[in-house]
Scaffold this motif. Structure first.
Motif, short mmCIF file in Angstrom:
data_model
loop_
_atom_site.label_atom_id
_atom_site.label_comp_id
_atom_site.label_asym_id
_atom_site.label_seq_id
_atom_site.Cartn_x
_atom_site.Cartn_y
_atom_site.Cartn_z
N ARG A 41 0.81 -1.16 0.04
CA ARG A 41 0.07 -0.12 0.12
C ARG A 41 0.92 1.08 -0.24
N ASP A 42 2.11 1.22 0.73
CA ASP A 42 2.67 2.43 0.97
C ASP A 42 3.79 2.91 0.00
N PRO A 101 3.60 1.11 -3.42
CA PRO A 101 2.97 0.21 -4.33
C PRO A 101 4.00 -0.22 -5.48
N TYR A 113 0.00 -2.46 -7.42
CA TYR A 113 -0.77 -2.86 -6.07
C TYR A 113 -1.63 -1.46 -5.86
N GLU A 114 -1.66 -0.28 -6.24
CA GLU A 114 -2.17 0.83 -6.06
C GLU A 114 -3.56 0.50 -6.52
N GLN A 171 -8.12 -2.94 -3.85
CA GLN A 171 -8.61 -2.29 -2.60
C GLN A 171 -8.37 -3.41 -1.58
#
Lengths: 160, 394
Positions: free
Chosen positions: B235-236, B238, B242-243, B246
């Motif tokens: 998430r951080d 990506p 992956y961005e 959800q």
């Protein structure tokens, strides 16, 4: 570039220690003198917020001077930013101060670095080999250490 | 009458001990049943992967990476190929289908790795049934691995620039059914363990570590998230698209073995959701980037055209030469941050390849998690750290 703020701060505080700043593929690498590495790392942790030492390793540039480069990959868990510090180490004086007082995780990484590359970390709390057997002679990741191992015929097959 | 003594007893545990998950040796200094000092000894599985990589071309290193964390081979493949792609500067040219398949398979790998973790962790603590259930589910993933890559464990499936082959027909449906059925299986494991009083007594408050101590010792992944640090590289920072997915990042505050257990189970639920999202995104298209100087040609060209064969031969024998420079790529592997640091000197071989293995760093936390506690807790803590010696020793 988001990392520039800390690079500027670092330049202001340790102007004479910074040898080089390189940007490559969006990553910032700062090369610093090894003499004040502990102060610089403490500054990076406390003022820069780089609270996680992701990785510590070394590279052997055989034939160049200085021969070794100790590499610190840092990560800031709050801002999710990375930066890399590098410190050159001479072949004749293959030692650098330990940063295990700054990040506890450096303990095993430095042991590995000593074990495989033969760089001494001055002040390390537990300077033993870690991956190779305790009585091993030599440091396998050095470029002048043969890949097939010491005292063995060089591999004649295809190792392209 | 028993003789009282203050002497500590030093005992050896491993490297041939079933609960050390491989060839880990621990020297334990015991005061009765209380561990006063624990010293891990590693290196029994050292194969010199980093040294070997310096003598291979970039593509020849991929099969070495499977053998690091052999319970999550696809994650290792992904970390390495992403690092090489970053070094080459072709990260944004990877086709959509390849990116989606990579996410799909690494999430499947996360399930695979977590299933082995839960199976062996529960077995060590004494819950035999969970072991059998988890391996039943893991077997399906291993079969899928075999259909997709030809190997059950050493996948060697991702390539620089894409994938080695497209997904075989029919596996998408199998994966969908599997991911849809996974939450029910996780409920089943939870039914056996979460409310179980023996399980709770063996895990709650065992191996507790605070967030500050965990960061200082470098623990990453589920181990850090169970100590209250909300950080997930998917998430951080990506990678591989992956961005566009959800998902939630499970975090707990307690920092003990039970919290790590819950975080990993919640991650498995999230992984099955990501797999379903990836399957919805999966559209036909190319699986290799259009960078002929570095990327292998599609297999049908190699077997059907002379140009394709020459192209393939050239890249396999000579390799490719990235410009001089250095990159670090970290990914969220099942066990924590898996990093690859690559240095290129402009030749066809990596000048230096350094792996940042999550298990190696996480294992460093073992002494402070067990010292002052019972010997039986050592077994629980080794299980909860989720170590793989292939990755620790490299």
């Amino acid at each position: 570039m988001s990392d520039l703020a800390i690079v500027e701060k670092l330049k202001a505080k340790f102007s004479s220690e910074i040898l080089d700043v390189v940007e490559f593929r969006g990553e910032t690498t700062v090369t610093v003198n090894k003499e004040n590495i502990v102060d610089i790392c403490t500054f990076m942790r406390d003022s820069g917020g780089y609270n996680l030492l992701c990785d510590l390793c070394s590279v052997d540039y055989l034939g160049q001077a200085p021969r070794y480069m100790v590499v610190y990959n840092l990560y800031n868990i709050t801002t999710k930013e990375r930066i890399r510090l590098k410190a050159p180490v001479e072949e004749q004086d293959a030692q650098i101060a330990t940063v295990s007082t700054v990040w506890g995780t450096a303990n095993w990484m430095e042991r590995e670095c000593w074990d495989l590359m033969g760089i001494t970390f001055v002040g390390h709390p537990d300077p033993r080999r870690i991956l190779m057997p305790a009585d091993w002679v030599g440091h396998p990741l050095r470029k002048d250490y043969p890949v097939q191992g010491p005292d063995r015929e060089p591999y004649q097959g295809r190792l392209s | 009458m028993a003789v009282k003594s203050n002497e500590l007893m030093t005992i050896n545990m491993g490297p041939q001990h079933p609960s050390t998950h491989g060839v880990l040796q621990l020297i334990l200094e015991l005061d009765g049943e209380i561990v006063r000092k624990a010293t891990p000894h590693i290196g029994y599985l050292h194969r010199g992967v980093e040294k070997l990589s310096e003598h291979r071309t970039y593509h020849q290193v991929i099969p070495l990476t499977d053998r690091l964390d052999y319970l999550a081979p696809m994650s290792n493949n992904l970390g390495y190929v992403l690092a090489v792609e970053k070094l080459l500067g072709i990260t944004d040219q990877i086709p959509e289908r390849a990116k989606v398949v990579r996410v799909l398979l690494t999430e499947l790998t996360r399930l695979k790795s977590h299933l082995v973790w839960l199976a062996t962790h529960a077995l060590d603590i004494g819950a035999m049934t969970v072991f059998l259930y988890c391996f039943r589910e893991r077997e399906v993933i291993t079969d899928l691995y075999e259909k997709i890559s030809g190997a059950r464990m050493t996948s060697n499936y991702f390539r620089v620039g894409g994938l080695s082959a497209d997904l075989p027909a029919g596996v998408e449906q199998e994966m969908r059914e599997y991911a849809e059925g996974m939450p029910a299986h996780i409920d089943e494991y939870e039914g056996l363990l979460t409310g179980n009083r023996i399980w709770q007594k063996r895990t709650i408050g065992v191996g507790t570590i605070t967030a500050e101590a965990a960061i200082d010792i470098g623990i990453t992944g589920p181990g850090l998230r169970a100590s209250g640090v909300d950080w997930d590289l998917r998430r951080d920072n990506p990678y591989s698209g992956y961005e566009d997915y959800q998902f939630e990042v499970p975090v707990r505050q307690e920092g003990d073995t039970f919290a790590r257990y819950k975080v990993r189970l919640d991650e498995m639920r999230q992984s099955s959701l990501i797999i379903l999202q990836a399957l919805d995104k999966l559209k036909p298209g190319p699986i290799l980037a259009d960078c002929p100087k570095v990327v292998l040609p599609p297999k049908q060209d190699v077997v059907n055209t002379i140009e394709g064969l020459i192209h393939h031969f050239k890249i396999i024998t000579e390799g490719f030469k990235p410009e001089a420079g250095e990159v670090y790529q970290g990914i969220e592997a099942p066990k924590g941050e898996l990093g690859f640091y690559l240095v290129s000197d402009g030749s066809a071989h990596p000048y230096r390849m350094k792996v940042r293995p999550p298990s190696f760093i996480n294992l460093q936390g073992l002494p402070q998690m067990v010292e002052g506690r019972l010997l039986a807790d050592v077994i629980a803590v080794i299980g909860t750290l989720d170590i793989v010696l292939g990755e620790i020793d490299r």
